[in-house]
Design a protein around this motif. Sequence first.
Motif, PDB file in Angstrom:
ATOM      1  N   PRO A 236       0.810  -1.229   0.000  1.00 35.43           N
ATOM      2  CA  PRO A 236       0.000   0.000   0.000  1.00 35.43           C
ATOM      3  C   PRO A 236       0.842   1.278   0.000  1.00 35.43           C
ATOM      4  CG  PRO A 236      -0.746  -1.509   1.725  1.00 35.43           C
ATOM      5  CD  PRO A 236       0.469  -2.129   1.111  1.00 35.43           C
ATOM      6  N   CYS A 237       2.126   1.192   0.379  1.00 37.80           N
ATOM      7  CA  CYS A 237       2.990   2.378   0.340  1.00 37.80           C
ATOM      8  C   CYS A 237       3.039   2.963  -1.063  1.00 37.80           C
ATOM      9  CB  CYS A 237       4.400   2.035   0.813  1.00 37.80           C
ATOM     10  SG  CYS A 237       5.207   0.755  -0.178  1.00 37.80           S
TER      11      CYS A 237
ATOM     12  N   LEU B  94      -4.961  -6.494   3.008  1.00 40.06           N
ATOM     13  CA  LEU B  94      -3.886  -5.517   2.814  1.00 40.06           C
ATOM     14  C   LEU B  94      -2.549  -6.201   3.079  1.00 40.06           C
ATOM     15  CD1 LEU B  94      -4.690  -2.178   4.708  1.00 40.06           C
ATOM     16  CD2 LEU B  94      -4.754  -2.624   2.242  1.00 40.06           C
TER      17      LEU B  94
ATOM     18  N   VAL C  35       0.258  -5.742   4.686  1.00 39.91           N
ATOM     19  CA  VAL C  35       0.760  -4.838   5.736  1.00 39.91           C
ATOM     20  C   VAL C  35       2.273  -4.973   5.902  1.00 39.91           C
ATOM     21  CG1 VAL C  35       0.682  -4.373   8.227  1.00 39.91           C
ATOM     22  CG2 VAL C  35      -1.450  -4.823   6.961  1.00 39.91           C
TER      23      VAL C  35
ATOM     24  N   HIS D  76       8.058  -1.016   3.904  1.00 37.28           N
ATOM     25  CA  HIS D  76       7.179  -0.295   4.826  1.00 37.28           C
ATOM     26  C   HIS D  76       7.917   0.117   6.090  1.00 37.28           C
ATOM     27  CE1 HIS D  76       3.290  -2.161   2.964  1.00 37.28           C
ATOM     28  NE2 HIS D  76       3.848  -1.231   2.207  1.00 37.28           N
TER      29      HIS D  76
ATOM     30  N   GLN E 121       4.179   3.100   8.814  1.00 42.30           N
ATOM     31  CA  GLN E 121       3.262   2.621   7.766  1.00 42.30           C
ATOM     32  C   GLN E 121       2.636   1.291   8.162  1.00 42.30           C
ATOM     33  OE1 GLN E 121       6.088   2.880   4.494  1.00 42.30           O
ATOM     34  NE2 GLN E 121       4.874   4.493   3.538  1.00 42.30           N
ATOM     35  N   ARG E 122       3.433   0.393   8.746  1.00 44.70           N
ATOM     36  CA  ARG E 122       2.878  -0.898   9.162  1.00 44.70           C
ATOM     37  C   ARG E 122       1.744  -0.702  10.162  1.00 44.70           C
ATOM     38  NH1 ARG E 122       8.546  -2.733   9.170  1.00 44.70           N
ATOM     39  NH2 ARG E 122       8.652  -2.476  11.426  1.00 44.70           N
TER      40      ARG E 122
ATOM     41  N   TYR F 255      -1.362   0.690   8.292  1.00 43.24           N
ATOM     42  CA  TYR F 255      -2.038  -0.308   7.448  1.00 43.24           C
ATOM     43  C   TYR F 255      -2.718  -1.371   8.315  1.00 43.24           C
ATOM     44  CZ  TYR F 255       1.062   1.880   3.994  1.00 43.24           C
ATOM     45  OH  TYR F 255       1.742   2.781   3.214  1.00 43.24           O
ATOM     46  N   ARG F 256      -2.062  -1.707   9.452  1.00 48.81           N
ATOM     47  CA  ARG F 256      -2.670  -2.701  10.336  1.00 48.81           C
ATOM     48  C   ARG F 256      -3.969  -2.145  10.923  1.00 48.81           C
ATOM     49  NH1 ARG F 256       1.297  -3.700  14.577  1.00 48.81           N
ATOM     50  NH2 ARG F 256       0.009  -2.092  15.518  1.00 48.81           N
TER      51      ARG F 256
END
Length: 279
Positions: free
Chosen positions: A187-188, A212, A214, A219, A223-224, A227-228
């Motif tokens: 997703p980054c 996703l 993650v 990442h 970011q992790r 996304y989590r």
Amino acid sequence: MIDLHSHTVCSDGTLTPAELVAAAAAAGLRALAITDHDNVDAYDRLPDDRQDVEIIVGVELSLTWARGNLHLLGYHIDPHHAGLRTVLAQLQAARRVRNVTMVERLNAAGFAVTMEQLDRLAGGEQIGRPHMAQAMVELGAVSSIYQAFERYLADDSPLYVPREDLSPGDAIELVHAAGGAAVLAHPCQTRLSPADLADTLSRWVARGLDGLEVYYPQHTPRQRRLYRDLATRWRLAITVGSDFHGATKPGVRLGQVPGRVPDDDEVLDRLRGAAERHR
Ligand code: AMP
Ligand code: FE
Ligand code: FE
Ligand code: ZN
């Protein structure tokens, strides 16, 4: 350890399917998903002996959306699904047209890359930008694949030619039609602010997005976490992938993904559960 994102020679990786399975076994993986770009040919070429590695059938679809390139992973798909095969053939044809145009641009910029050279580097299989990068290294125009991307081949380079790919909604539907779970890769790479990502994801979740990715090498811890949290908000599956390509991404090792990855069983069960909802 598991790794749900990897490539073979059937797209832009450098190991054959059999070599990749052997490498996964040697790395101590209990499950591996092979996710070639717009391609499932690896599943016709798997060795009979999987060396105790569970193979999860996957694919990484190229998407076009308003902000450029994006990838959607499909898991537990039927690699022989007729509709999937038809769309993959279309994506592969669009890729070939794009490759010829990109070679023309590279030539105009003074790089003597040829389609024959790319065919040779790709072993007669699907050609992608990493093969163009290899060709430029071979010609002495750059010192590394990394440098080729940085200077000439990245999405924002004037030499880059985009392809007509699937829309996110169509790609999610295709994965579901083939009986699989649809997971947004890295997703980054959306390059959206947290608020815009949440907004965009809410629309894709409405279209049926199941998960996703993650845990991914690029990442950051921040970011992790983001996304989590987003995955938790919509009860999405969480996946972990190295995006192993072999020699074309020299820094990446199978199964080596930073962060506190959830329990393997939990990840695998939720992913399988998500796919089963589309049978
Ligand atoms: P293509 O599908 O032919 O447009 O090529 C995309 C592929 O190029 C990706 O799947 C990566 O394997 C590779 N790639 C993209 N950006 C980079 C980069 N900055 N460095 C190395 N490889 C890259
Ligand atoms: Fe790739
Ligand atoms: Fe990708
Ligand atoms: Zn990938």
